[in-house]
Write a protein that holds these residues in place. Structure first.
Motif: not given
Length: 279
Positions: A23-26, A33-40, A43-49, A51-60
């Motif tokens: 997801l980070k590569t895409w 930016t992570q902020e753009d993804a968070a706005a979509a 959620v807060h941009h830390t959720k995107i961070y 997800i991309e760092s593997g700490r949280t699993l992205a749901k379908p």
């Protein structure tokens, strides 16, 4: 020694890490930016961070929305969703979640998937090379641990060994130990004798070397234990896992990987095969 602290949450898996990396590569290809993804996702941009760092699993649902703003093709979107669902399947760590930390659980998952391993332990026999008696003696030094906890940690260590050594195709493994690992008496003289015999036997399968005291100081003399893992899938970047008695961490930047490859190379060329060392 790795921190095998008691934590009941499900440790991140390799599949979870892969989802985040892809997801980070895409996102970067889409120049978002992570902020753009968070706005979509609202959620807060830390959720995107996370997800991309593997700490949280992205749901379908998250993956579908991110795919829309990153313009990910439908086929790749479905692959990401399948990968996300596979991250929920039981792994070897699931039976030991109450005694194994998230970092160590992820390490076991990475070991099972790696195609190349390079590791250093200056003071003790590496965990993946330990006999049950040696491992139990090491686990016995941990404070405030019940016999049941020690038994489960031992079983987890042995399961890690079994999975790695039986992988197909075989993982390319090189492990360098400091001479101290063979000089410290762990458990008893008999335990050490059996452990050294075990190292010699294992060296018929994998590359085990000893760095003698006579080689002198080295750049990693106070650096602790580290393991570097590489994977057959080019989408999975290499990672270095370092550990001490206080903590553990993962590193995967290009600069960090280059530095650890250099360090391991220096340790390797100043070491000798275990069979040659003990004869």
């Amino acid at each position: 020694m790795a921190t095998e602290a008691s934590k009941h949450e499900r440790p991140p898996s390799l599949a979870q890490r892969r989802v985040g990396q892809r997801l980070k590569t895409w996102r970067e290809r889409a120049r978002k930016t992570q902020e753009d993804a968070a706005a979509a996702l609202l959620v807060h941009h830390t959720k995107i961070y996370r997800i991309e760092s593997g700490r949280t699993l992205a749901k379908p649902g998250d993956i579908r929305e991110l795919s829309r703003i990153y313009a990910i093709p439908d086929v790749q979107t479905e692959e990401l969703i399948h990968l996300s669902r596979s991250a929920l399947k039981p792994g070897i760590v699931d039976s030991y979640r109450d005694v194994v930390s998230g970092d160590l659980g992820l390490l076991a998952d990475l070991e099972a998937a790696c195609s190349r391993m390079r590791a250093w332990d200056g003071d003790l026999v590496h965990g993946l090379l330990q006999t049950p008696a040696y491992a139990l003696a090491i686990l016995g030094t941990l404070r405030d641990q019940s016999d049941e906890v020690r038994r489960k940690r031992l079983n987890f260590r042995l399961e890690r060994q079994r999975v790695l050594m039986s992988s197909e195709p075989a993982c390319d493994i090189r492990i360098v130990l400091g001479e101290s690992a063979l000089r410290y008496v762990v458990g008893s003289e008999d335990v050490m004798r059996d452990q050294i015999d075990h190292l010699v036997d294992l060296s018929n399968q994998i590359d085990i070397r000893i760095r003698p005291f006579s080689a002198g100081p080295h750049p990693w003399i106070a650096g602790g234990v580290f393991t570097m893992l590489e994977f057959p899938d080019a989408a999975d970047p290499a990672v270095v896992y370092t550990e001490s008695h206080l903590d553990s961490r993962y590193m995967e930047t290009a600069r960090e990987l280059a530095e650890y490859r250099k360090i391991f190379g220096e340790l390797y060329v100043t070491s000798v095969p275990v069979k040659e060392f003990v004869r």
